[in-house]
Design an enzyme around this catalytic site. Structure first.
Site, PDB file in Angstrom:
ATOM      1  N   CYS A 185       0.838  -1.294   0.115  1.00  0.00           N
ATOM      2  CA  CYS A 185       0.055  -0.034  -0.021  1.00  0.00           C
ATOM      3  C   CYS A 185       0.594   1.249  -0.097  1.00  0.00           C
ATOM      4  O   CYS A 185       0.378   2.140  -0.973  1.00  0.00           O
ATOM      5  CB  CYS A 185      -0.840  -0.139   1.350  1.00  0.00           C
ATOM      6  SG  CYS A 185      -2.022  -1.594   1.198  1.00  0.00           S
TER       7      CYS A 185
HETATM    8  C1  UGA Z   1      -0.730  -0.102   5.823  1.00  0.00           C
HETATM    9  C2  UGA Z   1      -1.507   1.039   7.051  1.00  0.00           C
HETATM   10  O1  UGA Z   1      -0.970   0.822   8.261  1.00  0.00           O
HETATM   11  C3  UGA Z   1      -3.018   0.550   7.074  1.00  0.00           C
HETATM   12  O2  UGA Z   1      -3.847   1.203   7.929  1.00  0.00           O
HETATM   13  C4  UGA Z   1      -3.629   0.472   5.679  1.00  0.00           C
HETATM   14  O3  UGA Z   1      -5.047   0.340   5.689  1.00  0.00           O
HETATM   15  C5  UGA Z   1      -2.972  -0.403   4.804  1.00  0.00           C
HETATM   16  O4  UGA Z   1      -1.481  -0.032   4.522  1.00  0.00           O
HETATM   17  C6  UGA Z   1      -3.713  -0.397   3.410  1.00  0.00           C
HETATM   18  O5  UGA Z   1      -3.602   0.674   2.766  1.00  0.00           O
HETATM   19  O6  UGA Z   1      -3.899  -1.366   2.954  1.00  0.00           O
HETATM   20  P1  UGA Z   1       0.107  -2.570   6.262  1.00  0.00           P
HETATM   21  O7  UGA Z   1       0.594  -2.323   4.689  1.00  0.00           O
HETATM   22  O8  UGA Z   1      -0.526  -3.760   6.508  1.00  0.00           O
HETATM   23  O9  UGA Z   1      -0.889  -1.379   6.471  1.00  0.00           O
HETATM   24  O10 UGA Z   1       1.709  -2.347   7.033  1.00  0.00           O
HETATM   25  P2  UGA Z   1       2.016  -1.532   8.195  1.00  0.00           P
HETATM   26  O11 UGA Z   1       1.868  -2.244   9.455  1.00  0.00           O
HETATM   27  O12 UGA Z   1       1.488  -0.138   8.183  1.00  0.00           O
HETATM   28  O13 UGA Z   1       3.698  -1.474   7.899  1.00  0.00           O
HETATM   29  C7  UGA Z   1       3.888  -0.710   6.570  1.00  0.00           C
HETATM   30  C8  UGA Z   1       5.465  -1.072   6.591  1.00  0.00           C
HETATM   31  O14 UGA Z   1       6.153   0.118   7.356  1.00  0.00           O
HETATM   32  C9  UGA Z   1       5.977  -2.256   6.937  1.00  0.00           C
HETATM   33  O15 UGA Z   1       7.205  -2.675   6.058  1.00  0.00           O
HETATM   34  C10 UGA Z   1       6.884  -1.895   8.367  1.00  0.00           C
HETATM   35  O16 UGA Z   1       7.767  -2.804   8.733  1.00  0.00           O
HETATM   36  C11 UGA Z   1       7.042  -0.498   8.259  1.00  0.00           C
HETATM   37  N1  UGA Z   1       7.208   0.233   9.557  1.00  0.00           N
HETATM   38  C12 UGA Z   1       6.057   0.460  10.426  1.00  0.00           C
HETATM   39  C13 UGA Z   1       8.252   0.645  10.010  1.00  0.00           C
HETATM   40  O17 UGA Z   1       9.559   0.598   9.359  1.00  0.00           O
HETATM   41  N2  UGA Z   1       8.383   1.373  11.152  1.00  0.00           N
HETATM   42  C14 UGA Z   1       7.324   1.548  11.981  1.00  0.00           C
HETATM   43  O18 UGA Z   1       7.270   2.267  13.024  1.00  0.00           O
HETATM   44  C15 UGA Z   1       6.108   1.233  11.434  1.00  0.00           C
END
Ligand code: UGA
Length: 445
Positions: A275
């Site tokens: 996403c």
């Molecule tokens: C993300 C959003 O968090 C959701 O709210 C949204 O609905 C979704 O995209 C979407 O549009 O469908 P998601 O892709 O499942 O959800 O993953 P996240 O948990 O948000 O993590 C995204 C990336 O950021 C991962 O690679 C994670 O490792 C990274 N991340 C996250 C970090 O590097 N640091 C952080 O503190 C948090």
């Protein structure tokens, strides 16, 4: 709307559609899941999830057995329900702009099926779409194909989702808000009633807007989260130059400020997943088409892309020139507890390491089949983390899996030729790894 026998159809049985369908059905709402992929539908009919998501399989087998969820490839079945949710994909085009062809096709098929239907029907656009899509694309296609106009007999809303992979079921059952975008009161009221039925006394705040605002809320949310990650990674890259400074302590301290908040401040190798990159690209492209160049969002993406270079730099700092060096990549998934490798930072790092002539061996507890499907045998894959470490001259922790967290310094030392760890996810306490060469994102030299 008949309260007793309310039913919904969900068009597009990808990750969002299937989790939405399963949770609707789990609350006693009769649900029909629709997709053009026969294999996928076959699996759902047998109560098996065609993708990995915690709790999904249990819910699915229960609701299929109780006949609360049916699955079909025939979209005309949607006309037997009161509301249809569009959850089809909105991928990127080569220039980063959004591809709406699945949205158009599904709307058209649905409209044709609704032609002879007399009862009220509500179409809800849940897919992530750029502002204006519901009113300017979906509406005309729906009106033309159904021969009806939006009003007393036909409803239309934009209703973005905010599910996270790995916690999607819990997110669907306990959302922090519901956003409904509509140009007519009846549509918004009908959808609010459906959610009231779903959540009962636990209905979260419902924000009713016009469709364009609702559509932009989704992008604003993902762009903010992605920017938060690139922001802390920027601070990490500065901290990395200052002996004794650790970005995790900085994140902890600033996170106490309620204006900043503690979540999404984990520095790492850059965000991945299906996403953030796609949505940022679509928002930048949309904004530029409107005549505004969103510098901040472009910097968020550039910072993210460059974060892979930081991981490679740390590997070189520990292992010297990487040509022909054996490097273990621990973790391929874009985050833990998923087999999803889409836009994973591991792919960007692997690409750079290969260009430097390194010999790579990877291991991931869940994502290896997906990795192999996309990248074939471009890198060697190991059976477990110990095998991956055998003879390696540097190990890079790319995903924060619990099983990597449990690995001790002595296990690295026992297996590796030159025990050196790049902790790109900052899962280790550096003090416990003093006996070997250790570097971490955002951790001073
Ligand atoms: C993300 C959003 O968090 C959701 O709210 C949204 O609905 C979704 O995209 C979407 O549009 O469908 P998601 O892709 O499942 O959800 O993953 P996240 O948990 O948000 O993590 C995204 C990336 O950021 C991962 O690679 C994670 O490792 C990274 N991340 C996250 C970090 O590097 N640091 C952080 O503190 C948090």
């Amino acid at each position: 709307m008949k309260e007793q026998s309310y039913s919904v159809s969900i068009v597009g049985m990808g990750y969002v559609g299937l989790c939405t369908a399963a949770t609707f059905a789990s609350r006693g709402i009769k649900t029909i899941g629709i997709d053009i992929d026969e294999d996928r539908i076959g699996q759902i009919q047998r109560g098996k999830a065609p993708l990995r998501e915690p709790q999904l399989n249990q819910i699915l087998s229960r609701v299929v057995k109780r006949k609360l969820l049916k699955a079909t490839t025939d979209i005309s079945n949607a006309t037997d329900t009161d509301a249809s949710f569009l959850t089809v994909g909105t991928p990127s085009q080569p220039d980063g702009s959004i591809d709406l062809s699945y949205i158009k096709k599904a709307t058209e098929s649905l409209g044709q099926a609704l032609r002879n239907r007399r009862r009220y029907h509500l179409l809800v656009v849940k897919s992530t779409v750029i502002p204006g899509t519901t009113s300017k694309t979906v509406r005309p296609v729906l009106e033309q194909s159904s021969g009806k106009t939006i009003g007393p007999g036909l409803g239309l809303c934009a209703n973005p989702e905010f599910l996270k992979e790995g916690t999607a079921i819990n997110d669907a059952l306990h959302p922090d808000k519901i956003v409904i975008g509509s140009n007519d009161k009846k549509s918004a009221n009908e959808l609010t009633r459906l959610y009231r039925r779903f959540y009962g006394s636990k209905l979260p705040p419902v924000i009713v807007t016009n469709p364009e605002t609702a559509e932009l809320v989704k992008y604003a949310s993902n762009a903010f989260l992605a920017t938060k990650v690139s922001y802390i990674n920027t601070i990490a890259n500065i901290a990395q130059h200052i002996p004794g400074v650790d970005v995790n302590q900085i994140a902890e301290a600033i996170g106490h400020d309620p204006r900043i908040g503690p979540l999404f401040l984990k520095a790492g190798p850059g965000y991945g997943g299906s996403c953030f990159h796609k949505d940022l690209q679509a928002l930048v492209s949309y904004s530029q088409q409107q005549g505004y160049d969103p510098h901040l969002l472009k910097a968020t993406e550039k910072t993210n892309e460059e974060q892979a270079d930081k991981v490679v730099e740390l590997s070189e700092r520990l292992a010297g020139p990487l040509e022909q060096k054996r490097i273990a990549i621990l973790g391929l998934a874009f985050k833990k507890d998923t087999d999803d490798i889409r836009e994973a930072s591991s792919i960007r790092v692997i690409d750079r390491l290969r260009k430097k002539g390194a010999t790579l061996v990877g291991y991931d507890p869940m994502a290896m089949p997906n990795f192999e499907r996309v990248f074939g045998n471009t890198i060697e894959l190991a059976k477990n983390s110990h095998d991956a470490l055998k003879g390696a001259e540097c190990a890079i922790v790319m995903t924060e899996w619990d099983e990597f967290r449990r690995l001790k310094a002595k296990e690295y030392i026992a297996q590796m030729r030159n025990p050196a760890i790049v902790d790109a996810r900052r899962i280790y306490n550096p003090v416990e790894f003093r006996e070997l060469k250790f570097a971490g994102i955002g951790f001073g030299p």
